[in-house]
Design a protein around this motif. Sequence first.
Motif, PDB file in Angstrom:
ATOM      1  N   PHE A  56      52.520  51.892  47.736  1.00 59.48           N
ATOM      2  CA  PHE A  56      52.609  50.731  46.854  1.00 59.48           C
ATOM      3  C   PHE A  56      53.162  51.115  45.485  1.00 59.48           C
ATOM      4  CE2 PHE A  56      48.994  50.149  49.779  1.00 59.48           C
ATOM      5  CZ  PHE A  56      49.484  49.076  50.502  1.00 59.48           C
ATOM      6  N   ASP A  57      52.891  52.335  45.068  1.00 63.87           N
ATOM      7  CA  ASP A  57      53.427  52.842  43.814  1.00 63.87           C
ATOM      8  C   ASP A  57      54.954  52.844  43.852  1.00 63.87           C
ATOM      9  OD1 ASP A  57      53.501  54.026  41.288  1.00 63.87           O
ATOM     10  OD2 ASP A  57      53.476  56.040  42.119  1.00 63.87           O
ATOM     11  N   ALA A  58      55.533  53.280  44.965  1.00 62.79           N
ATOM     12  CA  ALA A  58      56.989  53.330  45.108  1.00 62.79           C
ATOM     13  C   ALA A  58      57.603  51.938  45.067  1.00 62.79           C
ATOM     14  CB  ALA A  58      57.352  54.031  46.410  1.00 62.79           C
ATOM     15  N   GLN A  59      56.939  50.983  45.691  1.00 61.24           N
ATOM     16  CA  GLN A  59      57.477  49.625  45.714  1.00 61.24           C
ATOM     17  C   GLN A  59      57.622  49.058  44.310  1.00 61.24           C
ATOM     18  OE1 GLN A  59      54.769  47.547  48.365  1.00 61.24           O
ATOM     19  NE2 GLN A  59      56.122  47.865  50.122  1.00 61.24           N
ATOM     20  N   MET A 161      47.563  46.968  38.936  1.00 66.23           N
ATOM     21  CA  MET A 161      48.962  46.868  39.307  1.00 66.23           C
ATOM     22  C   MET A 161      49.193  45.702  40.264  1.00 66.23           C
ATOM     23  SD  MET A 161      51.453  49.671  41.182  1.00 66.23           S
ATOM     24  CE  MET A 161      50.690  49.424  42.798  1.00 66.23           C
ATOM     25  N   ALA A 162      48.302  45.534  41.244  1.00 64.61           N
ATOM     26  CA  ALA A 162      48.445  44.455  42.223  1.00 64.61           C
ATOM     27  C   ALA A 162      48.338  43.082  41.578  1.00 64.61           C
ATOM     28  CB  ALA A 162      47.400  44.614  43.320  1.00 64.61           C
ATOM     29  N   LEU A 163      47.353  42.903  40.713  1.00 63.42           N
ATOM     30  CA  LEU A 163      47.154  41.601  40.074  1.00 63.42           C
ATOM     31  C   LEU A 163      48.297  41.269  39.116  1.00 63.42           C
ATOM     32  CD1 LEU A 163      43.307  41.699  39.351  1.00 63.42           C
ATOM     33  CD2 LEU A 163      44.505  40.463  41.172  1.00 63.42           C
ATOM     34  N   SER A 164      48.753  42.249  38.356  1.00 65.20           N
ATOM     35  CA  SER A 164      49.865  42.000  37.436  1.00 65.20           C
ATOM     36  C   SER A 164      51.143  41.691  38.209  1.00 65.20           C
ATOM     37  CB  SER A 164      50.081  43.203  36.519  1.00 65.20           C
ATOM     38  OG  SER A 164      50.459  44.353  37.263  1.00 65.20           O
ATOM     39  N   VAL A 248      49.986  41.393  47.525  1.00 57.90           N
ATOM     40  CA  VAL A 248      48.848  41.041  48.377  1.00 57.90           C
ATOM     41  C   VAL A 248      48.337  42.246  49.173  1.00 57.90           C
ATOM     42  CG1 VAL A 248      48.057  39.588  50.276  1.00 57.90           C
ATOM     43  CG2 VAL A 248      49.504  38.613  48.475  1.00 57.90           C
ATOM     44  N   PRO A 249      49.208  43.013  49.865  1.00 57.67           N
ATOM     45  CA  PRO A 249      48.692  44.199  50.570  1.00 57.67           C
ATOM     46  C   PRO A 249      48.030  45.215  49.634  1.00 57.67           C
ATOM     47  CG  PRO A 249      50.903  43.652  51.324  1.00 57.67           C
ATOM     48  CD  PRO A 249      50.644  42.823  50.117  1.00 57.67           C
ATOM     49  N   THR A 250      48.534  45.310  48.404  1.00 57.36           N
ATOM     50  CA  THR A 250      47.952  46.262  47.450  1.00 57.36           C
ATOM     51  C   THR A 250      46.536  45.863  47.065  1.00 57.36           C
ATOM     52  OG1 THR A 250      50.188  46.532  46.556  1.00 57.36           O
ATOM     53  CG2 THR A 250      48.397  47.527  45.330  1.00 57.36           C
ATOM     54  N   ILE A 251      46.262  44.569  46.989  1.00 61.97           N
ATOM     55  CA  ILE A 251      44.909  44.098  46.679  1.00 61.97           C
ATOM     56  C   ILE A 251      43.944  44.512  47.787  1.00 61.97           C
ATOM     57  CG2 ILE A 251      43.464  42.050  46.388  1.00 61.97           C
ATOM     58  CD1 ILE A 251      45.849  40.697  45.025  1.00 61.97           C
ATOM     59  N   PHE A 252      44.346  44.332  49.049  1.00 57.73           N
ATOM     60  CA  PHE A 252      43.496  44.739  50.167  1.00 57.73           C
ATOM     61  C   PHE A 252      43.306  46.260  50.190  1.00 57.73           C
ATOM     62  CE2 PHE A 252      44.858  40.562  51.799  1.00 57.73           C
ATOM     63  CZ  PHE A 252      43.610  40.040  52.149  1.00 57.73           C
ATOM     64  N   TYR A 253      44.363  46.996  49.849  1.00 62.82           N
ATOM     65  CA  TYR A 253      44.248  48.461  49.803  1.00 62.82           C
ATOM     66  C   TYR A 253      43.252  48.890  48.726  1.00 62.82           C
ATOM     67  CZ  TYR A 253      45.298  53.308  48.779  1.00 62.82           C
ATOM     68  OH  TYR A 253      45.180  54.649  48.533  1.00 62.82           O
TER      69      TYR A 253
END
Length: 526
Positions: A56-59, A161-164, A248-253
Amino acid sequence: MAEADSTPLLSQISNSEPPLLEKHLPSLDSTIEKCIGDFSWSQFLQAMLVSFAWFFDAQQTFISVFTDAEPKSWHCKTTTESCNSASSDICLLSRDSWDWDFPKQKSTISEFSLECSGSLVTGLPASAFFIGCLIGGLLLATLADSSLGRKTMLFVSCLVMALSTLFTAVFSTNIWIYSALRFVGGFGRATIGTCALVLSTELVGRRWRGQVGVMGFVFFTLGFLSLPAMAYANRESSWRNLYVWTSVPTIFYSMAVYFLVYESPRWLFVRGRKEDAVKNMAQISNNQNIIMSFSSMAFEEETWNVDLYSAIKILVKKKWAFRRLSAVMAIGFGTGMVYYGMPLALGDLDFNLYLSIAFNALSELPSSLVTFFLVENLNRKSSLLFFTSLSGICSIMSVLRGKIWTRLQIGFELVSFFSACTAFDMLLIFTIELFPTCVRNSAVAMVRQALVFGGVFSPVLAAAGRGSDGFVSYGVFGIVIGCFGLFVVCLPETRGRGICDTMDEEEHKDKFVSCIIEHGSAGSDV
């Protein structure tokens, strides 16, 4: 005198050194090695889950390559002499006389009407992201070493990061709000790679430290590689969809990290939480006997309390630590400028953007594999010097013009990017081995801030390179990484060396090595 001179050199060393070494109990590293030195499936799953944060960091690191892409395809609404889609400059035409060949929402440039703005404005969101990474890293760097720990810091960073990222898709109504939200995303993202790398390597024994560290780089590559596929599928839709799909996937992660990941036993020991550390080691290694056997083991514990920013202070105060930190940060600056800048400057080359980004992402995979399989056999110093030099040479050659050179541009660019990626991977592993546990996370964080600091200049150079046939971008990239890579000669070799946990232990190890070298020199003189 003759009898004294005839005493073997090794005997002189052994007679003089034990008193120094006897003052110290076995290190925490060697004690933990007895408990989690063998690699288990539980350790593997933990390390893999932690390392997946790099995906997710790379994305978020490279998403602006597509969302902020400069549009090139447009058409005239009316057939007039003043409007010609092949030769006219849209900045000299009235807005009513032309339109884009694709939906206006495809790019932030077209949606916010920035097609005629300067490079500083169009590059502002990407620069704001990297500035946020830089400031976030400086402010949050030591929290993983002090109050929060590796796991909690990783969870908080991923969630912010996910929320922002989600808020970026929902609330961005102009370039200024968009840039501000990108800044927040960069601020939250700043410590993800650092915490994931340090935590994953501290969950396993020394034998698997290098391979586990490379695991994160592989996930970063996969995350980078997912972007062109997602962008291509979204090519006719709004740029906001990319941010939603990645948030969205980052929030679940983040939730998975909070409930499933264990804290680093090494950090818990350094913080004086021995019972929690022993319990975590038993769960990680799936061996409950550790709880019974560990109470009988004695080892050296940290002698100073790590609080906020004290790790940075001691890194600066100790001359050997400051020398190492300065060198790796200099190398990181040069490497970061190339690593983050090359994908942003791919628009300078006459090549399909989706394919060129995909090729760059794919070049990270062999880079990670090379590091994974050869990390135990490669000297850190010589390999870093080789890859930074190769990257610099190929980066400069990628801007040479002519019938032959133009065809080879993308090849030189890929070799340069591959070399920069490999240097990036080796530098982070090298940094882990150069610093003890009590300040390791902060040291790695500072190196990553140097990498990001190089990335701050990349969007501006990439934008400026469009008007200079790429020399301002790729030419400067090559010179910088080649020159700053030379700082590696100031560092000691660490291949095959055990990691230390306290500053005192690291200093005693250096003194012991220096003593051997001095006695060796004296013996050779005799």
